[in-house]
Motif scaffolding. Structure first.
Motif, PDB file in Angstrom:
ATOM      1  N   GLY A 136     -22.663  -3.696 -44.981  1.00 41.82           N
ATOM      2  CA  GLY A 136     -22.981  -4.432 -45.811  1.00 41.82           C
ATOM      3  C   GLY A 136     -23.999  -4.301 -46.212  1.00 41.82           C
ATOM      4  N   ILE A 137     -23.995  -2.369 -47.541  1.00 42.89           N
ATOM      5  CA  ILE A 137     -24.900  -1.979 -48.105  1.00 42.89           C
ATOM      6  C   ILE A 137     -24.077  -2.262 -49.643  1.00 42.89           C
ATOM      7  CG2 ILE A 137     -26.524   0.022 -48.835  1.00 42.89           C
ATOM      8  CD1 ILE A 137     -26.095   0.465 -46.046  1.00 42.89           C
ATOM      9  N   SER A 138     -24.924  -2.921 -50.528  1.00 43.18           N
ATOM     10  CA  SER A 138     -24.060  -1.873 -51.769  1.00 43.18           C
ATOM     11  C   SER A 138     -23.538  -1.020 -51.779  1.00 43.18           C
ATOM     12  CB  SER A 138     -24.990  -2.649 -52.913  1.00 43.18           C
ATOM     13  OG  SER A 138     -25.223  -4.322 -52.569  1.00 43.18           O
ATOM     14  N   VAL A 139     -22.375  -1.155 -52.532  1.00 44.73           N
ATOM     15  CA  VAL A 139     -21.996   0.338 -53.157  1.00 44.73           C
ATOM     16  C   VAL A 139     -22.660   0.848 -53.969  1.00 44.73           C
ATOM     17  CG1 VAL A 139     -19.716   0.978 -53.517  1.00 44.73           C
ATOM     18  CG2 VAL A 139     -20.068  -0.287 -51.682  1.00 44.73           C
ATOM     19  N   PRO A 140     -22.912   2.033 -54.810  1.00 46.97           N
ATOM     20  CA  PRO A 140     -24.296   1.944 -55.726  1.00 46.97           C
ATOM     21  C   PRO A 140     -22.988   1.608 -57.122  1.00 46.97           C
ATOM     22  CG  PRO A 140     -24.343   3.395 -54.312  1.00 46.97           C
ATOM     23  CD  PRO A 140     -23.549   2.449 -53.066  1.00 46.97           C
ATOM     24  N   THR A 141     -22.978   1.834 -58.128  1.00 44.39           N
ATOM     25  CA  THR A 141     -22.070   1.687 -58.789  1.00 44.39           C
ATOM     26  C   THR A 141     -21.730   3.202 -59.245  1.00 44.39           C
ATOM     27  OG1 THR A 141     -24.647   1.678 -61.038  1.00 44.39           O
ATOM     28  CG2 THR A 141     -22.791   0.141 -60.559  1.00 44.39           C
ATOM     29  N   SER A 142     -22.487   3.693 -58.432  1.00 46.86           N
ATOM     30  CA  SER A 142     -21.851   6.022 -59.456  1.00 46.86           C
ATOM     31  C   SER A 142     -21.216   6.237 -58.696  1.00 46.86           C
ATOM     32  CB  SER A 142     -23.251   7.133 -59.359  1.00 46.86           C
ATOM     33  OG  SER A 142     -23.223   6.011 -57.828  1.00 46.86           O
TER      34      SER A 142
ATOM     35  N   MET B 231      -1.681   3.319 -49.327  1.00 42.47           N
ATOM     36  CA  MET B 231      -2.305   4.578 -49.498  1.00 42.47           C
ATOM     37  C   MET B 231      -3.713   4.645 -50.530  1.00 42.47           C
ATOM     38  SD  MET B 231       1.115   5.747 -51.279  1.00 42.47           S
ATOM     39  CE  MET B 231       1.240   4.502 -52.217  1.00 42.47           C
ATOM     40  N   PHE B 232      -4.711   5.519 -50.140  1.00 42.33           N
ATOM     41  CA  PHE B 232      -6.188   5.981 -50.578  1.00 42.33           C
ATOM     42  C   PHE B 232      -6.871   6.984 -50.276  1.00 42.33           C
ATOM     43  CE2 PHE B 232      -6.799   4.732 -45.858  1.00 42.33           C
ATOM     44  CZ  PHE B 232      -7.719   5.996 -45.587  1.00 42.33           C
ATOM     45  N   TYR B 233      -7.318   7.503 -51.134  1.00 44.00           N
ATOM     46  CA  TYR B 233      -8.348   8.507 -51.435  1.00 44.00           C
ATOM     47  C   TYR B 233     -10.336   8.640 -50.545  1.00 44.00           C
ATOM     48  CZ  TYR B 233      -5.571   9.093 -55.340  1.00 44.00           C
ATOM     49  OH  TYR B 233      -4.265   9.048 -56.836  1.00 44.00           O
ATOM     50  N   ILE B 234      -9.963  10.068 -50.207  1.00 42.73           N
ATOM     51  CA  ILE B 234     -10.588  10.820 -48.918  1.00 42.73           C
ATOM     52  C   ILE B 234     -12.662  10.191 -49.442  1.00 42.73           C
ATOM     53  CG2 ILE B 234     -11.258  12.742 -49.465  1.00 42.73           C
ATOM     54  CD1 ILE B 234     -11.681  12.925 -46.360  1.00 42.73           C
ATOM     55  N   ASN B 235     -12.573  10.215 -50.943  1.00 43.82           N
ATOM     56  CA  ASN B 235     -13.403   9.597 -52.051  1.00 43.82           C
ATOM     57  C   ASN B 235     -13.925   7.785 -51.520  1.00 43.82           C
ATOM     58  OD1 ASN B 235     -11.599   8.509 -53.660  1.00 43.82           O
ATOM     59  ND2 ASN B 235     -12.906   9.709 -55.343  1.00 43.82           N
ATOM     60  N   SER B 236     -12.294   7.412 -50.982  1.00 43.44           N
ATOM     61  CA  SER B 236     -13.053   5.933 -50.737  1.00 43.44           C
ATOM     62  C   SER B 236     -13.695   5.558 -49.336  1.00 43.44           C
ATOM     63  CB  SER B 236     -11.265   5.280 -50.410  1.00 43.44           C
ATOM     64  OG  SER B 236     -11.080   5.078 -51.506  1.00 43.44           O
TER      65      SER B 236
ATOM     66  N   PRO C  70     -11.030  -3.763 -47.644  1.00 40.16           N
ATOM     67  CA  PRO C  70      -9.483  -4.996 -47.276  1.00 40.16           C
ATOM     68  C   PRO C  70      -8.469  -4.418 -47.214  1.00 40.16           C
ATOM     69  CG  PRO C  70     -11.094  -4.497 -50.024  1.00 40.16           C
ATOM     70  CD  PRO C  70     -11.336  -3.417 -48.840  1.00 40.16           C
ATOM     71  N   LEU C  71      -8.411  -3.587 -46.640  1.00 41.12           N
ATOM     72  CA  LEU C  71      -6.926  -3.170 -46.188  1.00 41.12           C
ATOM     73  C   LEU C  71      -7.302  -3.448 -43.850  1.00 41.12           C
ATOM     74  CD1 LEU C  71      -5.787   0.597 -47.824  1.00 41.12           C
ATOM     75  CD2 LEU C  71      -4.768  -1.600 -47.124  1.00 41.12           C
ATOM     76  N   LEU C  72      -8.343  -3.291 -44.605  1.00 44.36           N
ATOM     77  CA  LEU C  72      -8.682  -3.124 -42.492  1.00 44.36           C
ATOM     78  C   LEU C  72      -8.616  -4.696 -42.108  1.00 44.36           C
ATOM     79  CD1 LEU C  72     -11.929  -0.608 -42.257  1.00 44.36           C
ATOM     80  CD2 LEU C  72      -9.459  -0.028 -42.244  1.00 44.36           C
ATOM     81  N   ASN C  73      -9.023  -5.435 -43.015  1.00 49.43           N
ATOM     82  CA  ASN C  73      -9.419  -7.016 -42.934  1.00 49.43           C
ATOM     83  C   ASN C  73      -8.155  -7.291 -43.325  1.00 49.43           C
ATOM     84  OD1 ASN C  73     -11.451  -6.065 -41.666  1.00 49.43           O
ATOM     85  ND2 ASN C  73     -12.691  -6.833 -43.704  1.00 49.43           N
ATOM     86  N   SER C  74      -6.833  -6.628 -43.047  1.00 44.28           N
ATOM     87  CA  SER C  74      -6.097  -7.187 -43.881  1.00 44.28           C
ATOM     88  C   SER C  74      -5.806  -8.565 -45.097  1.00 44.28           C
ATOM     89  CB  SER C  74      -5.069  -7.941 -42.620  1.00 44.28           C
ATOM     90  OG  SER C  74      -4.809  -6.968 -41.697  1.00 44.28           O
ATOM     91  N   LYS C  75      -6.496  -8.185 -46.002  1.00 43.26           N
ATOM     92  CA  LYS C  75      -7.084  -9.189 -46.892  1.00 43.26           C
ATOM     93  C   LYS C  75      -5.877  -8.524 -47.813  1.00 43.26           C
ATOM     94  CE  LYS C  75     -11.044 -10.919 -45.775  1.00 43.26           C
ATOM     95  NZ  LYS C  75     -12.638 -12.064 -45.994  1.00 43.26           N
ATOM     96  N   GLN C  76      -5.504  -7.534 -47.948  1.00 46.81           N
ATOM     97  CA  GLN C  76      -4.807  -6.238 -48.519  1.00 46.81           C
ATOM     98  C   GLN C  76      -3.882  -5.948 -48.534  1.00 46.81           C
ATOM     99  OE1 GLN C  76      -8.304  -5.733 -52.230  1.00 46.81           O
ATOM    100  NE2 GLN C  76      -6.190  -4.264 -52.483  1.00 46.81           N
ATOM    101  N   ASP C  77      -2.628  -5.347 -48.944  1.00 53.07           N
ATOM    102  CA  ASP C  77      -1.569  -4.551 -48.383  1.00 53.07           C
ATOM    103  C   ASP C  77      -1.464  -3.390 -48.447  1.00 53.07           C
ATOM    104  OD1 ASP C  77      -0.894  -6.533 -46.736  1.00 53.07           O
ATOM    105  OD2 ASP C  77       1.065  -7.347 -48.256  1.00 53.07           O
ATOM    106  N   LYS C  78      -2.175  -3.468 -49.696  1.00 51.52           N
ATOM    107  CA  LYS C  78      -2.510  -2.148 -50.945  1.00 51.52           C
ATOM    108  C   LYS C  78      -3.988  -1.619 -51.900  1.00 51.52           C
ATOM    109  CE  LYS C  78       0.806  -2.563 -54.057  1.00 51.52           C
ATOM    110  NZ  LYS C  78       2.576  -2.133 -54.274  1.00 51.52           N
TER     111      LYS C  78
ATOM    112  N   THR D  46     -17.937   2.935 -46.337  1.00 50.98           N
ATOM    113  CA  THR D  46     -18.986   3.126 -45.384  1.00 50.98           C
ATOM    114  C   THR D  46     -20.006   1.715 -45.136  1.00 50.98           C
ATOM    115  OG1 THR D  46     -18.045   4.512 -44.538  1.00 50.98           O
ATOM    116  CG2 THR D  46     -20.181   4.452 -43.986  1.00 50.98           C
ATOM    117  N   ALA D  47     -20.136   2.081 -46.361  1.00 51.66           N
ATOM    118  CA  ALA D  47     -21.859   0.919 -47.090  1.00 51.66           C
ATOM    119  C   ALA D  47     -20.963  -0.513 -47.110  1.00 51.66           C
ATOM    120  CB  ALA D  47     -21.726   1.334 -48.731  1.00 51.66           C
ATOM    121  N   ASP D  48     -19.270  -0.258 -47.540  1.00 47.54           N
ATOM    122  CA  ASP D  48     -19.169  -1.935 -47.133  1.00 47.54           C
ATOM    123  C   ASP D  48     -19.148  -2.339 -45.928  1.00 47.54           C
ATOM    124  OD1 ASP D  48     -17.887  -4.584 -48.182  1.00 47.54           O
ATOM    125  OD2 ASP D  48     -15.771  -3.372 -48.979  1.00 47.54           O
ATOM    126  N   LEU D  49     -18.625  -1.350 -45.087  1.00 48.09           N
ATOM    127  CA  LEU D  49     -18.708  -2.321 -43.742  1.00 48.09           C
ATOM    128  C   LEU D  49     -20.368  -2.235 -43.256  1.00 48.09           C
ATOM    129  CD1 LEU D  49     -16.398  -0.179 -42.412  1.00 48.09           C
ATOM    130  CD2 LEU D  49     -15.953  -2.492 -42.340  1.00 48.09           C
TER     131      LEU D  49
END
Length: 126
Positions: free
Chosen positions: A22-28, A7-12, A36-44, A17-20
């Motif tokens: 390779g761009i740093s995600v702005p702190t804002s 489960m996640f929110y659309i604002n993710s 991590p969900l897509l790579n199976s490194k986290q379940d949620k 996209t930035a993570d995929l």
């Protein structure tokens, strides 16, 4: 076939996209990446998610149950998404689900506070 969902929110989407890319995600950006969900490194990403629509509806759900509250008519619905993914069998009057309802009400209030939603929630007695 073990299908994983998270489960996640659309604002993710922006953070993901930035993570995929390779761009740093702005702190804002307040939403976490779902990579991590897509790579199976986290379940949620979240244990529960919260939804709202105007003053008409509030929702909290976990991996199994979904509680919907209609503040204007003081009505609630509870669905077991594992056994009833089409949300047909309302369990709100089931005494066996009282603790689940109370837990989701508490999570609804906590998420409401986290999102700055100020609508008073006056749940009916269960």
């Amino acid at each position: 076939n073990s299908q994983k969902t998270g489960m996640f929110y659309i604002n993710s989407i922006f953070a993901s996209t930035a993570d995929l890319a390779g761009i740093s995600v702005p702190t804002s950006v307040q939403a976490p990446s779902i990579v991590p969900l897509l790579n199976s490194k986290q379940d949620k990403i979240f244990d529960t998610v919260f939804g709202s629509y105007l003053t008409v509806q509030r929702m909290a759900r976990d991996e199994r149950y979904k509680l919907i509250f209609y503040p204007e008519i003081k009505r609630m619905q509870l669905f077991d998404l594992t056994t009833d993914p089409m949300e047909i069998n309302d369990l709100i009057d089931s005494k066996h689900h009282r603790q689940i309802i109370l837990g989701l009400q508490q999570k609804m209030r906590a998420n409401q506070h986290n999102f700055g939603d100020q609508l008073p929630l006056h749940f009916p007695e269960i």
